[in-house]
Design an enzyme around this catalytic site. Structure first.
Site, PDB file in Angstrom:
ATOM      1  N   HIS A 142       0.817  -1.221   0.000  1.00 49.30           N
ATOM      2  CA  HIS A 142       0.000   0.000   0.000  1.00 49.30           C
ATOM      3  C   HIS A 142       0.847   1.266   0.000  1.00 49.30           C
ATOM      4  O   HIS A 142       0.314   2.371  -0.172  1.00 49.30           O
ATOM      5  CB  HIS A 142      -0.928   0.025   1.212  1.00 49.30           C
ATOM      6  CG  HIS A 142      -1.997  -1.025   1.191  1.00 49.30           C
ATOM      7  ND1 HIS A 142      -2.810  -1.235   0.100  1.00 49.30           N
ATOM      8  CD2 HIS A 142      -2.379  -1.940   2.137  1.00 49.30           C
ATOM      9  CE1 HIS A 142      -3.657  -2.227   0.368  1.00 49.30           C
ATOM     10  NE2 HIS A 142      -3.398  -2.665   1.593  1.00 49.30           N
ATOM     11  N   ASP A 179      -2.647 -10.461  -2.367  1.00 49.81           N
ATOM     12  CA  ASP A 179      -3.241  -9.971  -1.131  1.00 49.81           C
ATOM     13  C   ASP A 179      -4.707  -9.629  -1.396  1.00 49.81           C
ATOM     14  O   ASP A 179      -5.071  -9.204  -2.493  1.00 49.81           O
ATOM     15  CB  ASP A 179      -2.485  -8.722  -0.667  1.00 49.81           C
ATOM     16  CG  ASP A 179      -2.858  -8.268   0.730  1.00 49.81           C
ATOM     17  OD1 ASP A 179      -2.089  -8.534   1.661  1.00 49.81           O
ATOM     18  OD2 ASP A 179      -3.919  -7.619   0.887  1.00 49.81           O
ATOM     19  N   HIS A 181      -6.373  -7.200  -0.523  1.00 52.60           N
ATOM     20  CA  HIS A 181      -6.554  -5.777  -0.786  1.00 52.60           C
ATOM     21  C   HIS A 181      -5.734  -5.356  -2.000  1.00 52.60           C
ATOM     22  O   HIS A 181      -4.664  -5.907  -2.257  1.00 52.60           O
ATOM     23  CB  HIS A 181      -6.129  -4.956   0.432  1.00 52.60           C
ATOM     24  CG  HIS A 181      -6.770  -5.407   1.702  1.00 52.60           C
ATOM     25  ND1 HIS A 181      -6.082  -6.081   2.694  1.00 52.60           N
ATOM     26  CD2 HIS A 181      -8.054  -5.316   2.125  1.00 52.60           C
ATOM     27  CE1 HIS A 181      -6.908  -6.369   3.691  1.00 52.60           C
ATOM     28  NE2 HIS A 181      -8.102  -5.924   3.366  1.00 52.60           N
ATOM     29  N   ASP A 267      -4.370 -13.045   3.294  1.00 57.41           N
ATOM     30  CA  ASP A 267      -5.598 -12.579   3.920  1.00 57.41           C
ATOM     31  C   ASP A 267      -6.838 -12.857   3.081  1.00 57.41           C
ATOM     32  O   ASP A 267      -7.955 -12.482   3.476  1.00 57.41           O
ATOM     33  CB  ASP A 267      -5.527 -11.091   4.297  1.00 57.41           C
ATOM     34  CG  ASP A 267      -4.864 -10.238   3.240  1.00 57.41           C
ATOM     35  OD1 ASP A 267      -4.553 -10.755   2.162  1.00 57.41           O
ATOM     36  OD2 ASP A 267      -4.661  -9.037   3.502  1.00 57.41           O
TER      37      ASP A 267
END
Length: 373
Positions: A142, A179, A181, A267
């Protein structure tokens, strides 16, 4: 066949302290129900699973080194590095949106980025090891060129990819981010470049809300080199396999990378508290195995798996076991106690993937082949 694999780990990763989740109410009253999702216990349970499952006997332990300013400046601005340093020195807890730090965080973030550089050194220089699992924190995907965000301070895989290109002269590096996200920071850093292919499979309309859409395909020279695959909740193992066969494998095959780096956030697992994608150990094993096969075909086996998210302490080590099984070719004789009954992937997923294929085929221009589907 067992594939010799490095495991990069350092106990210093445990010293990065993200603190407690905090709920602050009017009047200043605070509730701190538990540790932040990204905490040192994640690393402890993964490490323990590696050691006690027997996987450790198939891994070559290595230590990381810290990324220097020169290394970080390949992908980050000077102002960003200075901001992270000063914020940590001042013991500012929130360095960026949901990027929680402590006094030692900046140095540990350099160690995390340096671990991916060490992984690059290993796969480029070793005559016997072409695969690496880097068990690192804080995560990085991120973090953009000038912004810490979402538990991330420096973009580990971006630092590693840029290092591979500059130091080893590579022309084509592929980054696959699985991931749950969207890897918005990695996308931002390479959005106008054609020497790094960035593919992100993530839960649609989740985090960050403003990024990860299918129409974000790169810009300028980078047009066509950024591939977003937003998938719906409940996608599961079967859905991920469909995505890999329909999009990820064909695109990597066209790009023909000289190195593949995975932003490996587990995740998307079936028990994760901040995900709804229902992927199991077998799904992660399939994904790692598939990318290993692609690496062996196109880049002499050079494959780096860098840890990102994953927050359920009961299932994160199991999901990561699956990744390492797929990476090494070792099957651990142990039954997953959380195996789910077979479930049918939503029909909408297949239509969504087909829509991504049809949309992005117009921009996949880095090969002369007219069609791959």
């Amino acid at each position: 066949m067992i594939h010799k694999t490095s495991w990069i780990w350092d106990d210093r990763f445990l010293r990065h302290n993200t603190g407690k989740i905090q709920y602050v109410f009017e009047g200043g009253e605070t509730v701190e129900p538990c540790d932040e999702f990204e905490n040192k216990h994640r690393m402890n349970v993964i490490k323990e699973m590696i050691e006690k499952s027997g996987l450790v006997h198939h891994l070559v332990r290595q230590s990381p080194y810290e990324a220097s300013d020169e290394d970080l400046l390949r992908v980050h601005t000077k102002n960003h590095i200075g901001h992270v340093q000063k914020a940590c020195e001042a013991e500012t807890r929130e360095v960026g949106p949901e990027a929680y730090a402590s006094a030692e965080t900046e140095g540990i973030a350099r160690l995390s980025a340096g671990a991916v550089m060490k992984a690059v050194d290993t796969v480029m220089e070793s005559e016997t090891i072409s695969k690496v699992y880097a068990q690192i924190r804080p995560p990085g995907h991120h973090a953009s060129s000038d912004q810490a965000m979402g538990f991330c301070f420096y973009n580990n895989v971006a630092v590693g990819a840029a290092y591979a290109i500059e130091h080893y002269g590579l022309k084509r590096v592929a980054i696959l981010d699985w991931d749950v996200h969207h890897g918005n920071g990695t996308q931002d850093i390479f959005y106008e470049r054609d020497d790094v292919l960035v593919i992100s499979i993530h839960e649609e309309d989740y985090f960050p809300l403003e990024s990860g859409q299918v129409y974000e395909i790169g810009q300028g020279k980078g047009e066509g080199y950024n591939v977003n695959i937003p998938v719906p909740s409940l996608t599961g193992d079967e859905g991920y396999q469909y995505v890999f066969e329909s999009i990820i494998a064909p695109v990597i095959s066209q790009f023909e990378p000289e190195l593949i780096i995975i932003s490996a956030g587990q995740d998307a697992n079936a028990l994760d508290p901040i995900s709804r994608l229902m992927v199991t150990r077998e799904g992660f094993k399939y994904m790692a195995n598939k990318v290993r096969e692609l690496a062996e075909t196109y880049c002499e086996g050079r494959l780096i798996v860098a840890q990102e998210g994953g927050y359920n302490l009961a299932y994160l080590p199991i999901a990561t076991m699956g990744v390492i099984e797929g990476l090494t070719g070792v099957d651990v004789n142990w039954k997953d106690p959380h195996v789910l009954p077979h479930r049918t992937t939503p029909t909408a997923l297949f239509q969504a993937v087909d829509n991504v294929v049809n949309y992005q085929k117009r921009f996949w221009k880095f090969a002369e082949k007219e069609s791959f589907c």
